[in-house]
Design an enzyme around this catalytic site. Structure first.
Site, PDB file in Angstrom:
ATOM      1  N   LYS A   1      50.801   5.146  50.081  1.00 51.54           N
ATOM      2  CA  LYS A   1      51.011   3.975  49.005  1.00 51.54           C
ATOM      3  C   LYS A   1      52.092   3.494  48.822  1.00 51.54           C
ATOM      4  O   LYS A   1      52.299   2.226  48.372  1.00 51.54           O
ATOM      5  CB  LYS A   1      50.271   4.680  47.759  1.00 51.54           C
ATOM      6  CG  LYS A   1      48.790   4.952  47.627  1.00 51.54           C
ATOM      7  CD  LYS A   1      48.267   5.104  46.311  1.00 51.54           C
ATOM      8  CE  LYS A   1      46.755   5.399  46.503  1.00 51.54           C
ATOM      9  NZ  LYS A   1      46.270   6.590  47.254  1.00 51.54           N
TER      10      LYS A   1
HETATM   11  C1  LIG Z   1      45.168   6.938  47.767  1.00 50.53           C
HETATM   12  C2  LIG Z   1      44.987   7.870  48.854  1.00 50.53           C
HETATM   13  C3  LIG Z   1      44.087   8.239  49.681  1.00 50.53           C
HETATM   14  C4  LIG Z   1      42.792   7.074  49.714  1.00 50.53           C
HETATM   15  O1  LIG Z   1      43.101   5.907  50.018  1.00 50.53           O
HETATM   16  P1  LIG Z   1      42.020   4.576  49.846  1.00 50.53           P
HETATM   17  O2  LIG Z   1      42.710   3.458  50.182  1.00 50.53           O
HETATM   18  O3  LIG Z   1      41.911   4.706  48.138  1.00 50.53           O
HETATM   19  O4  LIG Z   1      40.904   4.904  50.775  1.00 50.53           O
HETATM   20  C5  LIG Z   1      44.073   9.186  50.648  1.00 50.53           C
HETATM   21  N1  LIG Z   1      45.029   9.986  50.763  1.00 50.53           N
HETATM   22  C6  LIG Z   1      46.085   9.953  50.035  1.00 50.53           C
HETATM   23  C7  LIG Z   1      47.166  10.864  49.847  1.00 50.53           C
HETATM   24  C8  LIG Z   1      46.168   9.031  48.886  1.00 50.53           C
HETATM   25  O5  LIG Z   1      47.032   9.008  47.997  1.00 50.53           O
END
Ligand SMILES: *Cc1c(COP(=O)(O)O)cnc(C)c1O
Length: 462
Positions: free
Chosen positions: A112
Site C-alpha cells: 500500500k
Molecule cells: C490490502 C492488502 C491486500 C489486498 O489488496 P487489494 O488491493 O485490497 O485487493 C493484500 N495483502 C496485503 C498485505 C494488503 O495490505
C-alpha cells in the site's frame, strides 16, 4: 483525459478532481474515459530504466496535464525516496519460471506504500497550488492506516486522523501509527471493533456541516490515483522477465480488488499479460464469483491473512463495468441488488471476466504449509498474504509463460503467524529496528461521534 463514473450518472471530472473526490456522487467509482496505449516499442524501452522513470512514462498519459512534467517527476521522486530497496519493487526467483515481486520495501512494509506515498505527494502538490487544506480521516484494521500516516506525516496542507480499534491491531501496526512525531498526525485509539471505526468515519462524511467545516477527504482503496500507482510495477516486472517479447501471467493476493485491477489496466494499455489470477484466503467470494458467477457475501471469517478478510470487494465494480460493456446502468443495477443481498453475473459478462481473470483460494492450513515449504525449499520467508498468492500461483502456472506472484507485505509485519508456520520469528528490517524503542503518541477516545468530531475540530482549529 477525463474521468467517468462506473454508474454513469456523476459529473465527468479531471484527474485532480477525481483524486480529491474519491467516490463519485452516484456512488460509483471513477475510471478514465479511454485507456492510453503503450506500444511494443514503448514497453521495450522501459528495460533498464529506473523505477521512477518507468513510473513517469506509465502514469503521465493519465494525468491530462494536471501537473507539468517537472512537477510530476518531483512528485514521483519524493514518493519513492523513502523505500529501502533501490529497485523499489525487486523480483526474486522462487522456482522454474516462477517469480516473486517484493512490494514490501516501503516505509510501512506493505504494497500500500506504493500508492499512498504517491497520493501523499499528489495531494500536497495540488493543495499547495490551490491554497486549500484538507483533513484526511480513515479507519483501519492495520495496514491502510499506517501507510496513510506515513504518507501524509509532515505535509503542510494536510491533517491526518486515523481511527483504529483499541487493543485489536498488532503491536507493529500500532507503533507505526503512534510513533510519528509530526503535529499533523493524529492516531485515535477507539473503544470497539474495526467496524465501529469504519461506521464513525462514514458518519463523519454524512455530517455535511462537519465535513465542509474541516474539509474532510478520503484516501481509501477506491481512489483512482491509488489504482494508477499500482499499474507501474506490472510493467517493470513484466519487462524484467521478457515482455513485451513474451507474455507474462500474474497472481495477486486479493481483497478489495485494487491491486489486481491495476494489472487489468496494464493489460488494456498493451502489456502482454496472459492470465491475471485472483488469489483469496478462506474469504473467497471473488473465487466463487469468478468460478460460479454468484456474488453473495456471507460473513467474514477472521484469518491469518487479515488484509484480505473482506465481504464486499469494492474495486470489483470497476471490472464489472468493463465486463458489462461499459454500461453504467447495468452496473448500478447490480449494486442495488448487492444491497439487497447479492447478484448473479450474466453469462456474457462472466465470459468477459474469464478472458482475463482466473481465481483460486487457499485455506489456513495450506497457507501455513506454503510458508514452511517455501522457507525450507528456497529460503524465502513469505507473509501469510503472499503465501496465499504463491499457493494459488503454483496451481495456475502454465509451462512456458513466466508467473509473477505479488508479495504484498513483509513477513515481519505478521510475526506470530509466520513463526507458527516456519519456526522462525522474522526480525524487522534494519531501518525499522528501533520501532519498539520510539515513544508513542495516541489519543484514547470512546466510540462516540461527537467525541471524535470534537477532537478533530479542536486539533484543526475549527
Ligand atoms: C490490502 C492488502 C491486500 C489486498 O489488496 P487489494 O488491493 O485490497 O485487493 C493484500 N495483502 C496485503 C498485505 C494488503 O495490505
Amino acid at each position: 483525459m477525463k474521468y467517468i463514473s462506473t454508474r454513469g450518472n456523476a459529473p465527468v471530472l479531471s484527474f485532480e478532481e477525481a483524486m480529491l473526490t474519491g467516490l463519485a456522487r452516484d456512488g460509483g467509482l471513477y475510471l478514465p474515459e479511454s485507456i492510453p496505449q503503450m506500444s511494443k516499442a514503448d514497453i521495450a524501452a522501459l528495460e533498464g530504466v529506473s523505477y521512477e522513470e518507468a513510473a513517469f512514462r506509465v502514469m503521465w498519459p493519465f494525468l491530462g496535464g494536471a501537473f507539468t512534467e517537472d512537477e510530476f517527476r518531483g512528485i514521483i521522486e519524493r514518493a519513492y525516496a523513502g523505500f529501502a530497496h533501490d529497485a523499489r519493487a525487486p523480483l526474486v526467483q522462487l522456482g522454474s519460471g516462477h517469480f516473486l515481486l517484493e512490494l514490501f520495501h516501503g516505509p510501512t512494509l506493505a504494497f500500500k506504500d506504493f500508492a499512498m506515498q504517491l497520493i501523499g505527494q499528489l495531494f500536497e502538490a495540488s493543495l499547495t497550488r490551490s491554497g486549500n487544506r484538507v483533513c484526511i480521516v480513515g479507519a483501519t484494521s492495520g495496514d491502510t492506516g499506517s501507510a496513510a500516516i506515513e504518507a501524509f506525516r509532515g505535509l503542510e496542507a494536510v491533517d491526518v486522523f486515523i481511527l483504529f480499534p483499541h487493543g485489536r491491531v498488532s503491536e507493529v501496526q500500532r507503533r507505526q501509527m503512534t510513533t510519528p512525531s509530526e503535529d499533523n498526525v493524529h492516531a485515535l485509539s477507539v473503544t470497539g471493533h474495526f467496524d465501529d471505526c469504519q461506521a464513525r468515519v462514514k458518519d463523519m462524511f454524512n455530517d455535511f456541516a462537519f465535513r465542509d467545516a474541516v474539509g474532510l477527504a478520503g484516501v481509501n482503496s477506491i481512489n483512482w490515483a491509488r489504482v494508477l500507482a499500482q499499474v507501474v510495477y506490472y510493467f517493470t516486472s513484466a519487462v524484467s522477465v521478457g515482455a513485451p517479447h513474451r507474455s507474462v501471467s500474474f497472481t495477486v493476493p486479493t481483497g478489495n480488488f485494487g491491486d489486481i485491477f491495476a494489472g487489468y489496466i496494464a493489460k488494456r494499455m498493451g502489456l502482454p499479460i496472459d492470465r491475471l489470477v485472483v488469489a483469496t484466503n478462506q474469504n473467497d467470494i471473488l473465487h466463487r464469483c469468478l468460478s460460479q458467477g454468484d456474488y453473495t457475501p456471507d460473513g467474514v471469517i477472521p484469518s491469518i491473512s487479515p488484509s484480505m478478510d473482506i465481504q464486499v470487494s469494492s474495486n470489483f465494480e470497476r471490472a464489472l463495468y468493463y465486463a458489462y460493456g461499459e454500461d453504467g446502468n447495468a452496473v448500478g443495477q447490480l449494486m442495488d441488488e448487492l444491497k439487497a443481498g447479492g447478484f448473479k453475473v450474466s453469462q456474457g459478462a462472466l465470459e468477459a471476466l474469464r478472458e482475463s481473470f482466473d481465481s483460486g483460494n487457499c485455506s489456513e492450513e495450506e497457507t501455513r504449509a506454503t510458508i514452511a515449504r517455501l522457507w525450507n525449499g528456497t529460503g524465502e520467508l513469505l507473509c501469510p498474504h503472499s503465501a496465499v498468492g504463491v499457493k494459488v500461483a503454483e496451481e495456475h502456472h502454465a509451462p512456458g509463460t513466466p508467473m509473477i506472484t505479488l508479495a504484498t507485505a513483509h513477513p515481519a509485519k505478521f510475526p506470530d503467524a509466520v513463526e507458527e508456520a516456519s519456526g522462525l520469528r522474522p526480525p524487522l528490517p534494519s531501518h525499522m529496528a528501533d520501532l519498539y524503542d520510539r515513544s508513542e503518541r495516541v489519543t484514547r477516545v470512546e466510540n462516540d461521534l461527537t467525541a471524535i468530531e470534537d477532537i478533530i475540530k479542536d486539533r484543526t482549529g475549527h
